[in-house]
Design a protein around this motif. Structure first.
Motif, mmCIF file in Angstrom:
data_model
loop_
_atom_site.group_PDB
_atom_site.id
_atom_site.type_symbol
_atom_site.label_atom_id
_atom_site.label_comp_id
_atom_site.label_asym_id
_atom_site.label_seq_id
_atom_site.Cartn_x
_atom_site.Cartn_y
_atom_site.Cartn_z
ATOM 1 N N PRO A 65 8.490 20.684 -27.507
ATOM 2 C CA PRO A 65 8.777 20.396 -26.097
ATOM 3 C C PRO A 65 8.041 19.174 -25.550
ATOM 4 O O PRO A 65 8.457 18.598 -24.549
ATOM 5 N N GLN A 66 6.983 18.744 -26.199
ATOM 6 C CA GLN A 66 6.217 17.597 -25.719
ATOM 7 C C GLN A 66 6.770 16.263 -26.211
ATOM 8 O O GLN A 66 6.339 15.204 -25.780
ATOM 9 N N VAL A 67 7.731 16.308 -27.133
ATOM 10 C CA VAL A 67 8.299 15.089 -27.700
ATOM 11 C C VAL A 67 9.346 14.532 -26.743
ATOM 12 O O VAL A 67 10.163 15.272 -26.192
ATOM 13 N N MET A 68 9.336 13.221 -26.570
ATOM 14 C CA MET A 68 10.288 12.587 -25.662
ATOM 15 C C MET A 68 11.726 12.889 -26.075
ATOM 16 O O MET A 68 12.015 13.149 -27.233
ATOM 17 N N LYS A 69 12.611 12.829 -25.116
ATOM 18 C CA LYS A 69 14.032 13.053 -25.395
ATOM 19 C C LYS A 69 14.710 11.777 -25.862
ATOM 20 O O LYS A 69 15.793 11.819 -26.422
ATOM 21 N N GLY A 70 14.100 10.637 -25.603
ATOM 22 C CA GLY A 70 14.676 9.376 -26.023
ATOM 23 C C GLY A 70 14.281 8.259 -25.090
ATOM 24 O O GLY A 70 13.508 8.445 -24.153
ATOM 25 N N TYR A 71 14.817 7.080 -25.363
ATOM 26 C CA TYR A 71 14.548 5.899 -24.552
ATOM 27 C C TYR A 71 15.586 5.800 -23.443
ATOM 28 O O TYR A 71 16.791 5.917 -23.696
ATOM 29 N N LEU A 72 15.139 5.572 -22.240
ATOM 30 C CA LEU A 72 16.013 5.475 -21.080
ATOM 31 C C LEU A 72 17.024 4.347 -21.260
ATOM 32 O O LEU A 72 16.645 3.201 -21.536
ATOM 33 N N ASN A 73 18.297 4.687 -21.126
ATOM 34 C CA ASN A 73 19.391 3.712 -21.202
ATOM 35 C C ASN A 73 19.409 2.917 -22.511
ATOM 36 O O ASN A 73 19.838 1.771 -22.529
ATOM 37 N N ASN A 74 18.898 3.493 -23.589
ATOM 38 C CA ASN A 74 18.884 2.796 -24.871
ATOM 39 C C ASN A 74 19.208 3.785 -26.000
ATOM 40 O O ASN A 74 18.328 4.193 -26.766
ATOM 41 N N PRO A 75 20.476 4.177 -26.114
ATOM 42 C CA PRO A 75 20.839 5.168 -27.130
ATOM 43 C C PRO A 75 20.615 4.695 -28.568
ATOM 44 O O PRO A 75 20.324 5.509 -29.447
ATOM 45 N N GLU A 76 20.712 3.380 -28.804
ATOM 46 C CA GLU A 76 20.483 2.876 -30.160
ATOM 47 C C GLU A 76 19.032 3.082 -30.587
ATOM 48 O O GLU A 76 18.758 3.531 -31.698
ATOM 49 N N ALA A 77 18.101 2.747 -29.692
ATOM 50 C CA ALA A 77 16.678 2.938 -30.009
ATOM 51 C C ALA A 77 16.363 4.414 -30.177
ATOM 52 O O ALA A 77 15.580 4.793 -31.056
ATOM 53 N N THR A 78 16.981 5.249 -29.356
ATOM 54 C CA THR A 78 16.771 6.696 -29.477
ATOM 55 C C THR A 78 17.264 7.187 -30.832
ATOM 56 O O THR A 78 16.556 7.928 -31.530
ATOM 57 N N ALA A 79 18.461 6.766 -31.222
ATOM 58 C CA ALA A 79 19.027 7.197 -32.502
ATOM 59 C C ALA A 79 18.193 6.709 -33.685
ATOM 60 O O ALA A 79 18.177 7.349 -34.741
ATOM 61 N N ASP A 80 17.482 5.595 -33.515
ATOM 62 C CA ASP A 80 16.637 5.064 -34.588
ATOM 63 C C ASP A 80 15.407 5.931 -34.843
ATOM 64 O O ASP A 80 14.836 5.883 -35.932
#
Length: 171
Positions: free
Chosen positions: A27-42
């Motif tokens: 639960p403490q891990v970020m959900k991703g980068y705001l408005n940056n789905p490519e960076a999140t998927a990486d």
């Protein structure tokens, strides 16, 4: 919180005392980068595992160790060589006051470990002597292949080795 040590090439979990990439989920891990789905998927896979980019292992007592960064690994003939491990070993040599290890391109091996070394002027040593010392303590694929003696290792204000400057110097 869950933690896995994963072979970055195969995606398989590593055994005890085997280095791999640290993956975490909780639960403490970020959900991703705001408005940056490519960076999140990486960095976050479809199962929610955050790929930290840190290289580490777990020992038989369940203690975790971070030993290097995935981006810093040297790829020698398909083997992964962590520069921090070689730097720590080099610093145990009495002639070495400071050291940094970076990859240099090689047609046959992919990359070679190159050490930049600051020598102790009171205890001189040759490049060959230092390479032999390292060879006595590591597997063949981890051996230092090139040594360059320099006056100082470039570091940031916080003391981190500025490897990019050394890689640029080698190019």
């Amino acid at each position: 919180t869950e933690v896995r040590i994963v072979d970055p090439d195969t995606g398989q979990d590593c055994d005890v005392d085997v280095d791999g990439e640290v993956w975490i989920r909780g639960p403490q891990v970020m959900k991703g980068y705001l408005n940056n789905p490519e960076a999140t998927a990486d960095c976050i896979d479809t199962d929610g595992w955050f790929h930290t980019g840190d290289i580490g292992h777990i020992d038989s007592d369940g203690h975790y160790y971070i030993v290097d960064r995935l981006k810093e690994l040297i790829k020698y003939k398909g083997f992964q060589v962590p520069p921090a491990e070689l730097e720590a070993l080099l610093l145990t040599h009495p002639s070495v006051t400071d050291a940094a290890v970076v990859p240099v391109p090689d047609e046959e091996a992919g990359e070679l470990p190159k050490a930049y070394i600051v020598l102790n002027p009171a205890i001189p040593a040759t490049a060959h002597e230092i390479m032999d010392y390292v060879a006595e303590h590591v597997a063949t694929f981890k051996q230092i292949r090139i040594i360059e003696f320099i006056d100082a290792i470039p570091k940031s204000a916080s003391g981190k080795i500025l490897r990019r400057l050394l890689r640029d110097q080698s190019a």
